[in-house]
Scaffold this motif. Sequence first.
Motif, PDB file in Angstrom:
ATOM      1  N   ASP A 112       0.835  -1.199   0.000  1.00  0.00           N
ATOM      2  CA  ASP A 112       0.000   0.000   0.000  1.00  0.00           C
ATOM      3  C   ASP A 112       0.873   1.253   0.000  1.00  0.00           C
ATOM      4  N   GLU A 113       0.241   2.418   0.091  1.00  0.00           N
ATOM      5  CA  GLU A 113       0.981   3.679   0.026  1.00  0.00           C
ATOM      6  C   GLU A 113       1.968   3.816   1.181  1.00  0.00           C
ATOM      7  N   VAL A 114       1.530   3.368   2.363  1.00  0.00           N
ATOM      8  CA  VAL A 114       2.436   3.425   3.519  1.00  0.00           C
ATOM      9  C   VAL A 114       3.645   2.533   3.283  1.00  0.00           C
ATOM     10  N   GLY A 115       3.399   1.349   2.718  1.00  0.00           N
ATOM     11  CA  GLY A 115       4.488   0.432   2.429  1.00  0.00           C
ATOM     12  C   GLY A 115       5.497   1.016   1.457  1.00  0.00           C
ATOM     13  N   TRP A 116       5.012   1.691   0.397  1.00  0.00           N
ATOM     14  CA  TRP A 116       5.924   2.321  -0.557  1.00  0.00           C
ATOM     15  C   TRP A 116       6.729   3.433   0.110  1.00  0.00           C
ATOM     16  N   SER A 117       6.099   4.150   1.036  1.00  0.00           N
ATOM     17  CA  SER A 117       6.822   5.199   1.766  1.00  0.00           C
ATOM     18  C   SER A 117       7.934   4.597   2.616  1.00  0.00           C
ATOM     19  N   ILE A 118       7.635   3.463   3.247  1.00  0.00           N
ATOM     20  CA  ILE A 118       8.651   2.787   4.058  1.00  0.00           C
ATOM     21  C   ILE A 118       9.796   2.302   3.187  1.00  0.00           C
ATOM     22  N   LEU A 119       9.477   1.788   1.994  1.00  0.00           N
ATOM     23  CA  LEU A 119      10.527   1.342   1.074  1.00  0.00           C
ATOM     24  C   LEU A 119      11.394   2.514   0.624  1.00  0.00           C
ATOM     25  N   ALA A 120      10.777   3.673   0.439  1.00  0.00           N
ATOM     26  CA  ALA A 120      11.553   4.867   0.081  1.00  0.00           C
ATOM     27  C   ALA A 120      12.510   5.238   1.210  1.00  0.00           C
ATOM     28  N   ILE A 121      12.016   5.130   2.450  1.00  0.00           N
ATOM     29  CA  ILE A 121      12.881   5.408   3.600  1.00  0.00           C
ATOM     30  C   ILE A 121      14.013   4.389   3.667  1.00  0.00           C
ATOM     31  N   LEU A 172      23.115   0.303   9.936  1.00  0.00           N
ATOM     32  CA  LEU A 172      22.316   1.057   8.965  1.00  0.00           C
ATOM     33  C   LEU A 172      21.846   0.154   7.824  1.00  0.00           C
ATOM     34  N   ARG A 173      22.733  -0.700   7.302  1.00  0.00           N
ATOM     35  CA  ARG A 173      22.333  -1.629   6.255  1.00  0.00           C
ATOM     36  C   ARG A 173      21.248  -2.571   6.762  1.00  0.00           C
ATOM     37  N   GLY A 174      21.424  -3.041   7.997  1.00  0.00           N
ATOM     38  CA  GLY A 174      20.424  -3.927   8.581  1.00  0.00           C
ATOM     39  C   GLY A 174      19.082  -3.247   8.772  1.00  0.00           C
ATOM     40  N   MET A 175      19.121  -1.959   9.143  1.00  0.00           N
ATOM     41  CA  MET A 175      17.867  -1.225   9.311  1.00  0.00           C
ATOM     42  C   MET A 175      17.157  -1.055   7.973  1.00  0.00           C
ATOM     43  N   GLY A 176      17.922  -0.884   6.901  1.00  0.00           N
ATOM     44  CA  GLY A 176      17.310  -0.826   5.574  1.00  0.00           C
ATOM     45  C   GLY A 176      16.577  -2.115   5.248  1.00  0.00           C
ATOM     46  N   PHE A 177      17.181  -3.243   5.603  1.00  0.00           N
ATOM     47  CA  PHE A 177      16.534  -4.542   5.365  1.00  0.00           C
ATOM     48  C   PHE A 177      15.307  -4.719   6.251  1.00  0.00           C
ATOM     49  N   ILE A 178      15.430  -4.333   7.516  1.00  0.00           N
ATOM     50  CA  ILE A 178      14.296  -4.460   8.441  1.00  0.00           C
ATOM     51  C   ILE A 178      13.127  -3.601   7.971  1.00  0.00           C
ATOM     52  N   ILE A 207      16.631  -2.375  -3.840  1.00  0.00           N
ATOM     53  CA  ILE A 207      16.864  -1.141  -3.093  1.00  0.00           C
ATOM     54  C   ILE A 207      18.355  -0.856  -2.981  1.00  0.00           C
ATOM     55  N   SER A 208      19.137  -1.894  -2.714  1.00  0.00           N
ATOM     56  CA  SER A 208      20.586  -1.718  -2.575  1.00  0.00           C
ATOM     57  C   SER A 208      21.200  -1.206  -3.870  1.00  0.00           C
ATOM     58  N   ILE A 209      20.792  -1.802  -4.997  1.00  0.00           N
ATOM     59  CA  ILE A 209      21.343  -1.385  -6.284  1.00  0.00           C
ATOM     60  C   ILE A 209      20.925   0.051  -6.609  1.00  0.00           C
ATOM     61  N   ILE A 210      19.643   0.372  -6.345  1.00  0.00           N
ATOM     62  CA  ILE A 210      19.164   1.739  -6.594  1.00  0.00           C
ATOM     63  C   ILE A 210      19.939   2.737  -5.742  1.00  0.00           C
ATOM     64  N   ALA A 211      20.163   2.400  -4.468  1.00  0.00           N
ATOM     65  CA  ALA A 211      20.892   3.302  -3.576  1.00  0.00           C
ATOM     66  C   ALA A 211      22.328   3.499  -4.047  1.00  0.00           C
TER      67      ALA A 211
END
Length: 308
Positions: A38-47, A213-219, A287-291
């Motif tokens: 959902d929209e919230v999920g996409w926002s979390i993925l952006a974060i 920080l990498r782990g938080m991105g995965f979480i 996400i990792s590749i995009i970052a």
Amino acid sequence: MTIKLKQILRWLILGITLVFVGKALKDNWAEVTAIRIDEVGWSILAIATGVTLLAHTWAGWIWTWILQELNQPVPSSQFIQVYLKTNVAKYLPGNVWHHYGRIVAAKNANIATGVATLSVLLEPLLMAAAALIIVVLFGSQFAATNITLTLPGIQLLCLAIILCGVHPRFLNPVIRVLSKLKAKKSTTQPSATVSIARYPLRPLLGELIFLILRGMGFILTVFALMPLNFSQIPLLLGAFSFAWLLGFVVPGAPGGLGVFEVTAIAILQHRFPSAVVISAIALYRLISIIAEVAGAALAQLDERLAKS
């Protein structure tokens, strides 16, 4: 012969990982395709993408700390740009071109070749040590019951070996031996021996923050797909660090591609819904590749703006 064996081993590992991931995806295809964000999920993925980009930028700053430990003070912004621009080169065959690019950039900044090489060798060693620290702290969260008693001892032994290995008392003699061997093979005037004056505590702590920080991105990626409890965070952080470490050291595809995915799936598929695990791992790789690509592009843009 050795090179051929390494190439065969890499292709073998890559093939095994692809078969494992493919089978896991096939067995859970219906559940994976049923997942909706959902929209919230996409926002979390952006974060999550922003946090991952921050982690890579932070890693570039740590590289400047390592150079400072080697008595080579460098402009932080310039070398962070170099780090980010060369980061995407790790996906090229050989998995060494990002190191080569950093050595060349350091040499162009009038840093001795030995110092530049040592800096890019110390960085992954400190990263591995930081990952092991997290695995030691949280490894029991995902260890099998029958090996829970022995696993901490093995982890602590490996950690002690790595931490001792980066101590100047142990590392400097190795550097001196390698420098003498290089001088014997060279017809030019031997350069001064590179050595470390003190234990690289600050860079090690910095790499620990990088892994967190990498782990938080995965979480956050997992959180975008399903609710999480606070008690599940240590498990996810420990599993991520272990999977990242194996992807980092096992000679497989560049950038740990495949090894990380297989390890994370194997650890987490019995503790979380398999479809969520597979989807989160695939999303996090993206996400990792995009970052990394975004980091390289922003570094290039910042360099151009600074010159204009």
